[in-house]
Design a protein around this motif. Structure first.
Motif, PDB file in Angstrom:
ATOM      1  N   ASP A 274      36.248  30.733  19.069  1.00  0.00           N
ATOM      2  CA  ASP A 274      35.770  32.016  19.581  1.00  0.00           C
ATOM      3  C   ASP A 274      36.516  32.421  20.843  1.00  0.00           C
ATOM      4  O   ASP A 274      36.800  33.598  21.059  1.00  0.00           O
ATOM      5  CB  ASP A 274      34.261  31.994  19.815  1.00  0.00           C
ATOM      6  N   SER A 275      36.860  31.450  21.676  1.00  0.00           N
ATOM      7  CA  SER A 275      37.656  31.746  22.873  1.00  0.00           C
ATOM      8  C   SER A 275      39.062  32.197  22.489  1.00  0.00           C
ATOM      9  O   SER A 275      39.622  33.102  23.110  1.00  0.00           O
ATOM     10  CB  SER A 275      37.761  30.514  23.769  1.00  0.00           C
TER      11      SER A 275
ATOM     12  N   VAL B 298      39.967  33.771  19.787  1.00  0.00           N
ATOM     13  CA  VAL B 298      39.889  35.153  19.302  1.00  0.00           C
ATOM     14  C   VAL B 298      39.807  36.110  20.485  1.00  0.00           C
ATOM     15  O   VAL B 298      40.475  37.152  20.520  1.00  0.00           O
ATOM     16  CB  VAL B 298      38.685  35.324  18.348  1.00  0.00           C
ATOM     17  N   LYS B 299      39.002  35.747  21.477  1.00  0.00           N
ATOM     18  CA  LYS B 299      38.870  36.583  22.672  1.00  0.00           C
ATOM     19  C   LYS B 299      40.214  36.720  23.397  1.00  0.00           C
ATOM     20  O   LYS B 299      40.604  37.813  23.804  1.00  0.00           O
ATOM     21  CB  LYS B 299      37.832  35.974  23.624  1.00  0.00           C
ATOM     22  N   TYR B 300      40.947  35.624  23.513  1.00  0.00           N
ATOM     23  CA  TYR B 300      42.223  35.671  24.216  1.00  0.00           C
ATOM     24  C   TYR B 300      43.303  36.384  23.406  1.00  0.00           C
ATOM     25  O   TYR B 300      44.202  36.992  23.972  1.00  0.00           O
ATOM     26  CB  TYR B 300      42.675  34.273  24.630  1.00  0.00           C
TER      27      TYR B 300
ATOM     28  N   ASP C  32      42.710  38.964  21.520  1.00  0.00           N
ATOM     29  CA  ASP C  32      42.409  40.372  21.810  1.00  0.00           C
ATOM     30  C   ASP C  32      42.950  40.763  23.185  1.00  0.00           C
ATOM     31  O   ASP C  32      43.496  41.849  23.369  1.00  0.00           O
ATOM     32  CB  ASP C  32      40.900  40.630  21.750  1.00  0.00           C
ATOM     33  N   PHE C  33      42.792  39.857  24.158  1.00  0.00           N
ATOM     34  CA  PHE C  33      43.285  40.087  25.516  1.00  0.00           C
ATOM     35  C   PHE C  33      44.807  40.288  25.509  1.00  0.00           C
ATOM     36  O   PHE C  33      45.334  41.222  26.120  1.00  0.00           O
ATOM     37  CB  PHE C  33      42.888  38.894  26.387  1.00  0.00           C
TER      38      PHE C  33
ATOM     39  N   CYS D  93      43.320  28.064  25.716  1.00  0.00           N
ATOM     40  CA  CYS D  93      43.123  27.741  24.299  1.00  0.00           C
ATOM     41  C   CYS D  93      43.419  26.280  23.972  1.00  0.00           C
ATOM     42  O   CYS D  93      42.743  25.676  23.147  1.00  0.00           O
ATOM     43  CB  CYS D  93      43.997  28.636  23.432  1.00  0.00           C
TER      44      CYS D  93
END
Length: 170
Positions: free
Chosen positions: A76-77, A79-81, A83-84, A106
């Motif tokens: 999940d992290s 995916v967040k990064y 997007d970042f 990551c």
């Protein structure tokens, strides 16, 4: 006497450098495992150079497997990064510092089971290509050295405070 006090020593200073307790314990465990492997290999008439080579292969597999499983467990992290990073690419503000930050977030941790699986895979690959077909002997030595290395790693976790558990009402 120490009720409610958690004594952790995640870092210490030496010669003006900050050194992580976990890294120091892992290095000590690796050195202890290497010495033990050398001692166990002597009666088997294995060359010390072979022990060094197999430990180099195991170390690479352990590092790769541990960091990859850490990334998988924190998907999940990631995916967040991602997007970042995509947002920064659209804005044209993506720099090497951002990429370094994302990679460190990551893949910056390590999971024991991933390290174990990576080391085992590296051992199997190495032993298939080793001269003289010493696969059984390598695995026998590996079976003794893994718990020894892991013992030092657990001490490092305790000092670092990463595997401290949770409070219990019992």
């Amino acid at each position: 006497m120490f009720k409610g006090v958690i004594a952790m020593f995640p870092f210490f200073e030496m010669f003006g450098k900050t050194i992580g307790s976990y890294a120091l314990c892992a290095f000590a465990g690796f050195f202890a495992a290497l010495c033990t492997a050398a001692k166990l290999a002597k009666p088997l008439k294995m060359d010390f150079a072979d022990i060094i080579l197999v430990f180099t292969a195991i170390s690479g597999g352990m590092l790769a497997g541990g960091h990859l499983l850490y990334a998988v467990t924190n998907i999940d992290s990631i995916v967040k990064y991602i997007d970042f990073v995509l947002e920064k690419m659209k804005n044209g503000t993506l720099t090497a510092e951002y990429i370094k930050l994302v990679l460190s977030e990551c893949f910056g941790g390590s999971v024991f089971y991933g390290g174990f699986l990576g080391a085992a895979a590296a051992l199997v690959i190495y032993s298939k290509h080793a001269k003289g077909g010493l696969r059984k002997e390598f695995i026998d030595i590996f079976a003794v050295c893994v718990p020894l290395f892991h013992c030092f790693g657990r001490i490092g976790c305790f000092l670092g405070g990463c595997c401290y558990g949770i409070k219990s009402s019992i």
